[in-house]
Motif scaffolding. Structure first.
Motif, PDB file in Angstrom:
ATOM      1  N   ALA A 207     -12.144  -8.685  -5.309  1.00 51.73           N
ATOM      2  CA  ALA A 207     -11.107  -7.938  -6.039  1.00 51.73           C
ATOM      3  C   ALA A 207     -10.830  -6.605  -5.363  1.00 51.73           C
ATOM      4  N   VAL A 208     -11.885  -5.921  -4.896  1.00 53.55           N
ATOM      5  CA  VAL A 208     -11.714  -4.644  -4.213  1.00 53.55           C
ATOM      6  C   VAL A 208     -11.056  -4.857  -2.856  1.00 53.55           C
ATOM      7  N   ARG A 209     -11.516  -5.862  -2.126  1.00 52.67           N
ATOM      8  CA  ARG A 209     -10.950  -6.132  -0.803  1.00 52.67           C
ATOM      9  C   ARG A 209      -9.459  -6.454  -0.911  1.00 52.67           C
ATOM     10  N   GLU A 210      -9.114  -7.290  -1.868  1.00 55.08           N
ATOM     11  CA  GLU A 210      -7.720  -7.711  -2.001  1.00 55.08           C
ATOM     12  C   GLU A 210      -6.836  -6.563  -2.464  1.00 55.08           C
ATOM     13  N   ALA A 211      -7.389  -5.643  -3.266  1.00 51.80           N
ATOM     14  CA  ALA A 211      -6.609  -4.457  -3.654  1.00 51.80           C
ATOM     15  C   ALA A 211      -6.282  -3.625  -2.421  1.00 51.80           C
ATOM     16  N   HIS A 212      -7.247  -3.455  -1.512  1.00 50.51           N
ATOM     17  CA  HIS A 212      -6.983  -2.695  -0.288  1.00 50.51           C
ATOM     18  C   HIS A 212      -5.969  -3.422   0.590  1.00 50.51           C
ATOM     19  N   MET A 213      -6.037  -4.746   0.666  1.00 50.35           N
ATOM     20  CA  MET A 213      -5.072  -5.506   1.460  1.00 50.35           C
ATOM     21  C   MET A 213      -3.661  -5.334   0.909  1.00 50.35           C
ATOM     22  N   ARG A 214      -3.539  -5.354  -0.408  1.00 50.82           N
ATOM     23  CA  ARG A 214      -2.196  -5.197  -0.985  1.00 50.82           C
ATOM     24  C   ARG A 214      -1.620  -3.807  -0.695  1.00 50.82           C
ATOM     25  N   ILE A 215      -2.467  -2.790  -0.746  1.00 52.01           N
ATOM     26  CA  ILE A 215      -1.992  -1.430  -0.438  1.00 52.01           C
ATOM     27  C   ILE A 215      -1.504  -1.358   1.009  1.00 52.01           C
ATOM     28  N   GLN A 216      -2.262  -1.939   1.942  1.00 55.38           N
ATOM     29  CA  GLN A 216      -1.860  -1.921   3.346  1.00 55.38           C
ATOM     30  C   GLN A 216      -0.589  -2.738   3.562  1.00 55.38           C
ATOM     31  N   LEU A 217      -0.452  -3.824   2.792  1.00 54.16           N
ATOM     32  CA  LEU A 217       0.746  -4.653   2.906  1.00 54.16           C
ATOM     33  C   LEU A 217       1.975  -3.885   2.423  1.00 54.16           C
ATOM     34  N   ARG A 218       1.819  -3.092   1.357  1.00 51.73           N
ATOM     35  CA  ARG A 218       2.941  -2.278   0.884  1.00 51.73           C
ATOM     36  C   ARG A 218       3.346  -1.245   1.941  1.00 51.73           C
ATOM     37  N   LYS A 219       2.338  -0.619   2.581  1.00 55.88           N
ATOM     38  CA  LYS A 219       2.648   0.374   3.610  1.00 55.88           C
ATOM     39  C   LYS A 219       3.419  -0.272   4.767  1.00 55.88           C
ATOM     40  N   ALA A 220       2.988  -1.452   5.201  1.00 56.84           N
ATOM     41  CA  ALA A 220       3.683  -2.134   6.295  1.00 56.84           C
ATOM     42  C   ALA A 220       5.089  -2.539   5.871  1.00 56.84           C
ATOM     43  N   GLY A 221       5.269  -2.907   4.587  1.00 55.67           N
ATOM     44  CA  GLY A 221       6.597  -3.277   4.103  1.00 55.67           C
ATOM     45  C   GLY A 221       7.570  -2.122   4.158  1.00 55.67           C
ATOM     46  N   LYS A 222       7.095  -0.928   3.849  1.00 56.26           N
ATOM     47  CA  LYS A 222       7.965   0.235   3.941  1.00 56.26           C
ATOM     48  C   LYS A 222       8.376   0.521   5.372  1.00 56.26           C
ATOM     49  N   GLU A 223       7.511   0.204   6.323  1.00 54.15           N
ATOM     50  CA  GLU A 223       7.773   0.511   7.738  1.00 54.15           C
ATOM     51  C   GLU A 223       8.564  -0.586   8.427  1.00 54.15           C
ATOM     52  N   PHE A 224       8.262  -1.854   8.108  1.00 52.09           N
ATOM     53  CA  PHE A 224       8.869  -2.974   8.841  1.00 52.09           C
ATOM     54  C   PHE A 224       9.691  -3.893   7.943  1.00 52.09           C
ATOM     55  N   GLY A 225       9.799  -3.586   6.655  1.00 51.57           N
ATOM     56  CA  GLY A 225      10.526  -4.466   5.761  1.00 51.57           C
ATOM     57  C   GLY A 225       9.737  -5.731   5.480  1.00 51.57           C
ATOM     58  N   ASP A 226      10.450  -6.834   5.276  1.00 54.64           N
ATOM     59  CA  ASP A 226       9.783  -8.110   4.993  1.00 54.64           C
ATOM     60  C   ASP A 226       9.384  -8.857   6.255  1.00 54.64           C
ATOM     61  N   GLU A 227       9.735  -8.316   7.429  1.00 55.38           N
ATOM     62  CA  GLU A 227       9.417  -9.039   8.664  1.00 55.38           C
ATOM     63  C   GLU A 227       7.983  -8.731   9.106  1.00 55.38           C
ATOM     64  N   VAL A 228       7.073  -9.067   8.206  1.00 53.70           N
ATOM     65  CA  VAL A 228       5.646  -8.850   8.440  1.00 53.70           C
ATOM     66  C   VAL A 228       4.922 -10.160   8.209  1.00 53.70           C
ATOM     67  N   ALA A 229       4.001 -10.506   9.114  1.00 54.64           N
ATOM     68  CA  ALA A 229       3.161 -11.696   8.954  1.00 54.64           C
ATOM     69  C   ALA A 229       1.736 -11.244   8.654  1.00 54.64           C
ATOM     70  N   VAL A 230       1.099 -11.900   7.681  1.00 53.88           N
ATOM     71  CA  VAL A 230      -0.271 -11.597   7.283  1.00 53.88           C
ATOM     72  C   VAL A 230      -1.132 -12.825   7.559  1.00 53.88           C
ATOM     73  N   VAL A 231      -2.177 -12.661   8.342  1.00 56.64           N
ATOM     74  CA  VAL A 231      -3.112 -13.746   8.639  1.00 56.64           C
ATOM     75  C   VAL A 231      -4.437 -13.407   7.958  1.00 56.64           C
ATOM     76  N   CYS A 232      -4.815 -14.213   6.973  1.00 60.90           N
ATOM     77  CA  CYS A 232      -6.033 -13.942   6.213  1.00 60.90           C
ATOM     78  C   CYS A 232      -6.607 -15.264   5.719  1.00 60.90           C
ATOM     79  N   GLY A 233      -7.793 -15.205   5.149  1.00 65.85           N
ATOM     80  CA  GLY A 233      -8.377 -16.399   4.570  1.00 65.85           C
ATOM     81  C   GLY A 233      -7.478 -16.961   3.477  1.00 65.85           C
TER      82      GLY A 233
END
Length: 819
Positions: A207-233
């Motif tokens: 739960a903690v790890r995924e919360a940090h991933m979502r925060i980083q994903l939001r930051k990347a979305g602001k910078e690159f829009g939706d053209e972001v790929a996430v590779v994770c388990g």
């Protein structure tokens, strides 16, 4: 290439770590979507290390190593192989100029959380989590589930690996999907269903790890829009797509413990990837997976060819016809089992039947060398490392001592400069508790010029080197500092003597005075003769090696001499009144002291020992001989010790054979309790003392043992039988057979059984001639000279004595010269 249409939102690519099918699918999806940025599951502190993945010197398998600065033993690894989807995504981003970042929980937090969990477990009196836990840390609560196993069971498979191969790894052989994103969508749907049923699946930290991933994903979305790929388990995909708020995610991360952490790349190995505990990634067949990733075209044919090459290298007859038949059989087995393509099970069964003739012995070699594999990765020199690791790497290259994942034997000749330097390095690493090399028994058990080592480099050694780095920046300085610390904290004399031996072998001149002061203090205060006897052998070996390595051991010699003198005084009283266990321990100490005094007097004669400037070399030996004589004559001394002392005197020529026979006769007399007599026999001829050959060649002693044994009363025989069986079972089979034949044949007329004193005048013992047969002895002389490299003419100048004495004189000198 035209970008494929994509749905709104980031491209979530859920994968199985170290899956070649997932890796191929990730590459296809990235080629189709062409994202502006790639986010990968991993510690964000390693972002600065990502460009090294494109370095020519980087060769997977490798791992990110994170360790706490204040406690290097607190560490975690993130392993990556060439067929890992994360590695493929990183390389794709670097090749296409797209920013790539890690988005998992920082290592500073995960290491601190692991430490807190360990401390909490210790306070509760429970077993602490394994210090070698993987990067995700230990899990609390219910046992964590394996999503792949659950899905395989739902599909009717009893083997999760076989299900994964059928639906993912072999999908490429059946043709790629039209939409590269389709497999990820299907896997995300399955994981969503599992998360609804199992929640966090026994992984409370997720739960903690995924919360940090979502925060980083939001930051990347602001910078690159939706053209972001996430590779994770794949397990995390439903959580990353969940509709949570930024405030809620930050609340989960608030108050997390934190430590200062350092990260670097380190080589990894396929063997370590195959381990399910510790730092292992837990896949059964990394070599097979690597082959599937590298050989997408005709993988079964290429695999069978690789196996045939391995078996041929091991001198097994494997032809091209075997390869063809094995490929056909693997395909037939896959069809019969309803599989879309031959998997590891089918290929292994085919190899066993066709190439191994049904035997699992050569198949074990295939399992070890190919299915698992011995591949060890490589990182470039520019990768960050602790100073100690850099110094170690430099010395490894200078000495041509390459770290290898496969275990190998190393023979060193200390008279050669390079071999001596290798020995110093390995011994210094042992002082630092870096277990790269383990000493083994070499060709000469007591030789001082040769050393044998067993080497094997494991990834965990990088953690050990990081821990040792707290003692110094070079191997020499770190080993010196740690040796001094160990000397100060040692609690027994034996610990300090063993440390002194290590310091001499490792050539730590600055540490030796500190160790010697501790040794002198401990020796002066310790009055237990057992402790003194345990300490003396290490000191004697140290002096012997000091002579070989040209090290000043004068102070060490003085301590050794003092210990030897005190042992000679205190040992006889200590050998009385012992029970069976205590007598066995004391016998071992008598053996150790006897060997040590032999080494000490040898060092004396070479001018390097404790008496080099004092009394003659034979003084210590004579005093020890007197101690052994006293032990043989005291009835209160345990039988096993008296018997061993008698044997040592006999072997050294300090006791005549007649006297040895007299002592045996007394020990085996009818008045001696059978248990005591059996203990005396064990001390005299037991174990590895060579007593079997002594009895074979001296029928007088054999007759004494035989006469005593046949006279033991039946009601007492069962009591002495275990001790006798332990004594004689240690002999080699040929020695036991010869003794049996001699006993079956019986004594000669007037032999030892009849008189108890040996053959009568004019007769010989059964099986022995009246004297030396020079004709028969001379027949082996040419062969002996050939083996020793001597001239054919035993006496070219005509000065050597004739007969056996002359031949012995010619043989003795070369033997002494070669040591």
């Amino acid at each position: 290439m035209t970008r494929a249409p994509r749905p709104a939102g980031p491209l979530l690519l859920g994968v199985r770590h170290h899956g070649p099918g997932s890796a191929r699918a990730v590459r296809a999806a990235l080629d189709a979507a062409r994202p502006r940025a790639v986010l990968v599951e991993g510690p964000p502190e390693a972002d600065a290390l990502l460009p090294l993945a494109a370095d020519e010197g980087m060769r997977p398998p490798v791992a990110l190593l994170a360790h706490a600065v204040d406690d290097p033993g607190q560490a975690a690894f993130w392993p990556l192989a060439a067929f890992s989807p994360e590695w493929v995504a990183i390389r794709w981003a670097l090749e296409h100029g797209a920013p790539v970042r890690f988005i998992d929980l920082p290592a500073a937090n995960s290491l601190a959380m692991t430490r807190a969990e360990e401390n909490e477990a210790d306070e509760d009196g429970e077993c602490a989590p394994d210090a070698d836990a993987d990067a995700e840390g230990p899990a609390a609560g219910p046992a964590p589930i394996d999503p792949v196993a659950v899905l395989a069971e739902a599909a009717g498979y009893d083997d999760p690996e076989r299900w994964w191969e059928d639906v993912v790894e072999h999908r490429a052989q059946g043709g790629e999907a039209v939409d590269p994103r389709a497999p990820f969508a299907a896997l995300a749907e399955a994981m969503t269903a599992l998360r609804e049923v199992y929640g966090d699946g026994g992984h409370p930290r997720d739960a903690v790890r995924e919360a940090h991933m979502r925060i980083q994903l939001r930051k990347a979305g602001k910078e690159f829009g939706d053209e972001v790929a996430v590779v994770c388990g794949a397990w995390h995909v439903p959580a990353l797509g969940a509709g949570t708020t930024l405030a809620a995610d930050r609340a989960l991360l608030k108050g997390l413990p934190k430590v200062k952490a350092e990260l670097t790349w380190v080589p990894w190995s396929h063997r370590r990837l195959a381990r399910h505990s510790g730092y292992g990634a837990g896949i059964d067949s990394p070599g097979w997976y690597g082959h599937l990733f590298d050989a997408a075209d005709r993988p079964v044919e290429r695999w069978m060819t690789k196996v045939a090459g391995l078996l041929r290298d091991e001198d097994r007859f494997v032809s091209s016809a075997h390869v063809i038949e094995a490929v056909r059989l693997a395909g037939t087995l896959a069809a019969l089992r309803g599989r879309p393509f031959p998997g590891l099970g089918e290929t292994t069964d085919a190899i066993r039947a066709v190439m191994c003739e049904g035997s699992d012995v050569p198949l074990a070699l295939v399992q070890d060398r190919l299915i698992v594999g011995e591949t060890l990765g490589q990182v470039p020199d520019t990768a960050p490392a602790v100073p100690l690791q850099r110094d170690l790497t430099r010395q490894q290259r200078t000495l041509r001592l390459k770290p290898e994942a496969q275990e190998r034997e190393l023979e060193l000749d200390l008279r050669k400069d390079n071999d001596a330097a290798r020995s110093r390095l390995l011994h210094r690493l042992r002082v630092l508790a870096v277990g790269w090399g383990e000493p083994t028994e070499g060709r000469a058990g007591t030789g001082t010029f040769r050393e044998s080592w067993r080497l094997r480099w494991e990834p965990e050694l990088y953690v050990q080197v990081a821990e040792a780095g707290t003692w110094g920046t070079t191997v020499l300085s770190a080993a010196t500092a740690r040796a001094g610390s160990r000397a100060a904290s040692a609690t027994t004399l034996a610990e300090v003597t063993a440390l002194a031996e290590q310091c001499l072998l490792a050539e730590l001149p600055d540490a030796l005075p500190v160790v010697m002061r501790a040794l002198a203090d401990r020796a002066a205060l310790d009055a237990d003769v057992g402790h003194l006897a345990d300490a003396l052998p290490a000191l004697a070996r140290t002096l012997r090696y000091g002579d070989v390595r040209s090290t000043d051991t004068a102070a060490l010699g003085e301590v050794a001499a003092g210990l030897a003198e005190r042992i000679c005084v205190a040992l006889p009283p200590a050998c009385t009144g012992l029970d069976a266990d205590g007598a066995g321990e004391m016998r071992g100490r008598v053996d150790g002291v006897h060997t040590a005094i032999g080494l000490l007097t040898g060092a004396v004669r070479s001018g390097a020992g404790p008496y080099a400037d004092g009394p003659d070399a034979d003084g210590l030996r004579e005093r020890w001989t007197a101690v052994l004589h006293r032990l043989t004559a005291r009835d209160t001394v345990a039988g096993v010790v008296r018997g061993r002392a008698t044997r040592l005197l006999l072997d050294d020529g300090r006791l005549a054979e007649d006297d040895a026979a007299r002592l045996m006769g007394l020990a085996l007399s009818p008045g001696t309790p059978p248990a005591d007599a059996a203990a005396w026999i064990e001390g005299f001829v037991g174990g590895a003392a060579g007593g079997g050959m002594l009895l074979v060649h001296d029928e007088r002693l054999l007759g004494l043992v035989d006469a005593w044994l046949t006279g033991v009363p039946a009601d007492l025989f069962a009591d002495v039988l275990p001790l006798l069986r332990r004594t004689f079972s240690a002999y080699e089979a040929g020695v036991r057979r010869t003794l049996g034949e001699l006993v079956r044949r019986g004594p000669a007329a007037g032999g030892p059984a009849a008189t108890g004193a040996g053959p009568a005048p004019g007769t010989t013992a059964s099986g022995f001639g009246p004297g030396l047969d020079e004709a028969r002895a001379g027949a082996v002389e040419p062969v002996l000279r050939l083996l020793l490299g001597l001239h054919n003419d035993p006496d070219p100048d005509g000065d050597a004595p004739s007969g056996p004495a002359g031949r012995a004189a010619n043989v003795e000198e070369p033997l002494g010269a070669t040591g």
